[in-house]
Design a protein around this motif. Structure first.
Motif, short mmCIF file in Angstrom:
data_model
loop_
_atom_site.label_atom_id
_atom_site.label_comp_id
_atom_site.label_asym_id
_atom_site.label_seq_id
_atom_site.Cartn_x
_atom_site.Cartn_y
_atom_site.Cartn_z
N UNK A 184 0.82 -1.22 0.00
CA UNK A 184 0.00 0.00 0.00
C UNK A 184 0.85 1.27 0.00
N UNK A 185 2.10 1.14 -0.48
CA UNK A 185 2.93 2.33 -0.64
C UNK A 185 3.55 2.86 0.64
N UNK A 186 3.76 1.97 1.63
CA UNK A 186 4.35 2.40 2.89
C UNK A 186 5.67 1.67 3.13
N UNK A 187 6.65 2.43 3.62
CA UNK A 187 7.97 1.88 3.92
C UNK A 187 8.08 1.71 5.44
N UNK A 240 6.17 5.89 0.58
CA UNK A 240 7.25 5.50 -0.33
C UNK A 240 7.47 6.51 -1.47
N UNK A 241 6.43 7.24 -1.81
CA UNK A 241 6.58 8.21 -2.91
C UNK A 241 7.33 9.46 -2.47
N UNK A 242 7.05 9.92 -1.24
CA UNK A 242 7.58 11.21 -0.81
C UNK A 242 8.60 11.14 0.32
N UNK A 243 8.61 10.03 1.05
CA UNK A 243 9.46 9.94 2.23
C UNK A 243 8.83 10.56 3.46
N UNK A 244 7.58 11.01 3.33
CA UNK A 244 6.89 11.65 4.45
C UNK A 244 6.66 10.64 5.58
N UNK A 245 6.85 11.09 6.82
CA UNK A 245 6.63 10.25 8.01
C UNK A 245 5.14 10.02 8.20
N UNK A 246 4.74 8.76 8.40
CA UNK A 246 3.32 8.43 8.54
C UNK A 246 2.92 7.99 9.95
N UNK A 247 3.89 7.53 10.73
CA UNK A 247 3.56 7.07 12.07
C UNK A 247 4.65 6.18 12.63
N UNK A 248 4.47 5.77 13.88
CA UNK A 248 5.45 4.85 14.47
C UNK A 248 4.78 3.95 15.50
N UNK A 249 5.40 2.83 15.77
CA UNK A 249 4.95 1.87 16.77
C UNK A 249 6.04 1.65 17.79
N UNK A 250 5.73 1.82 19.06
CA UNK A 250 6.73 1.51 20.09
C UNK A 250 6.18 0.61 21.20
N UNK A 251 4.85 0.56 21.35
CA UNK A 251 4.24 -0.18 22.46
C UNK A 251 4.67 -1.64 22.53
N UNK A 252 4.90 -2.25 21.38
CA UNK A 252 5.21 -3.68 21.35
C UNK A 252 6.68 -3.99 21.68
N UNK A 253 7.49 -2.95 21.86
CA UNK A 253 8.93 -3.17 21.93
C UNK A 253 9.56 -2.69 23.23
N UNK A 254 8.77 -2.68 24.31
CA UNK A 254 9.34 -2.22 25.58
C UNK A 254 10.45 -3.14 26.07
#
Length: 321
Positions: free
Chosen positions: A207-210, A225-239
């Protein structure tokens, strides 16, 4: 008000059923104990693995003195051949298939005359392309000057994504065109949005996400993937431990993440288009102590997951149930 609370409760139950289908069910994967047929071919530390699902081949990158750096197996587990030229310290490995042929990309984090490069090989190990200046650690000012590049992902179009920074001075995500020109570059050293501390693995969804395993920051970051724009992040699963690898299952429903220090594969629900949201761990595979899973790859045809384990000095294959 009462109806409202019932509604909230009901929607939470629905959500739980949607995200947690495995409760009371069997495991999602089981170990293929017959792969490979001859594990004695693993003679070094196995850092990375890549599947050529089109041709049924599995490439393994290993390190050590006087060991073949790349081993090639069939998906059934038979050892086929190995090669060693111009690879110093393989870190990441990726198979790129096109209509005209396939090639193997390797990131080399060595400090000798071949290191700090991203290299393309023929399936038999003939060097075809070198990105970076062999033997020279680079600064982030020059796009194609790498410092311990961790991993590469190549799309069918030939567009390339590199995470550069397995502990070097660069902490960045780079997108290149099929003729190796910079399309966009993002990231500096830090813990802010779009910054990295050891960007360690990269993959692209349907779906065009890196997706980037931002190991030192214990999170996954997602970019357009087209622009390099930041879309979000996940940290909860990696404590407990940062993500070492990111790979999607063949149906793109789940993300498989290796966590080296706790010897675990985490299986996360992939978010719908348009929303990154929070991470939800749907399942995990607990590996034996000191296995140290480093990078993984998925056979996009069979769904099998291959895990390169530094501690156990082997690659293991898990098949979906």
């Amino acid at each position: 008000e009462f109806e409202y609370y019932i509604f909230i409760l009901y929607s939470q139950v629905l959500k739980a059923e949607y995200f947690f289908p495995w409760k009371g069910e069997q495991q999602m994967y089981k170990l293929d104990i017959g792969w490979p047929k001859t594990p004695e071919h693993f003679t070094g530390q196995t850092f990375c693995v890549a599947v050529d699902s089109l041709h049924g081949l599995v490439y393994v990158g290993q390190r050590g003195d006087n060991v073949p750096k790349v081993l090639v197996f069939s998906e059934e587990g038979y050892f086929l051949h190995s090669w060693n030229d111009t690879v110093e310290m393989p870190h990441g490995i990726f198979v790129w298939n096109t209509a005209t042929g396939s090639s193997v990309w390797i990131t080399d984090v060595g400090t000798g005359k071949y290191g700090h490069t991203v290299k393309q090989y023929s399936p038999l190990g003939k060097l075809m392309q070198v990105l970076g200046t062999p033997g020279n650690a680079g600064s982030s000012l020059i796009p194609l000057q790498f410092d311990q590049p961790a991993e590469i992902f190549v799309e069918e179009t030939g567009e390339i994504y590199v995470v550069d920074g397995d502990g070097g001075m660069n902490n960045r995500l780079l997108k290149l065109s099929d003729d190796y020109k910079e399309i966009w570059l993002t990231g500096t050293n830090g813990s802010g949005i779009g910054q990295f501390r050891i960007p360690h693995s990269v993959t692209v969804d349907a779906f065009g996400r890196v997706w980037v395993a931002d190991r030192g920051n214990k999170r996954i970051q997602v970019f357009d993937k087209a622009t390099g724009e930041w879309l979000g992040s996940w940290s909860d699963c990696f404590s407990e431990d940062g993500p070492y690898s990111v790979r999607f299952t063949a149906d793109y429903k789940y993300l498989i993440v290796a966590q080296l220090n706790i010897n675990r594969l985490a299986i996360l629900a992939a978010p719908p288009v348009g929303s990154i949201g929070d991470c939800v761990m749907v399942h995990s595979v607990q590996l034996a102590d000191e296995t140290k899973p480093h990078l993984v790859d998925v056979d996009m045809r069979s769904g099998a997951v291959y895990v390169a384990e530094i501690g156990a000095q082997q690659v293991q294959k898990y098949v979906p149930l």
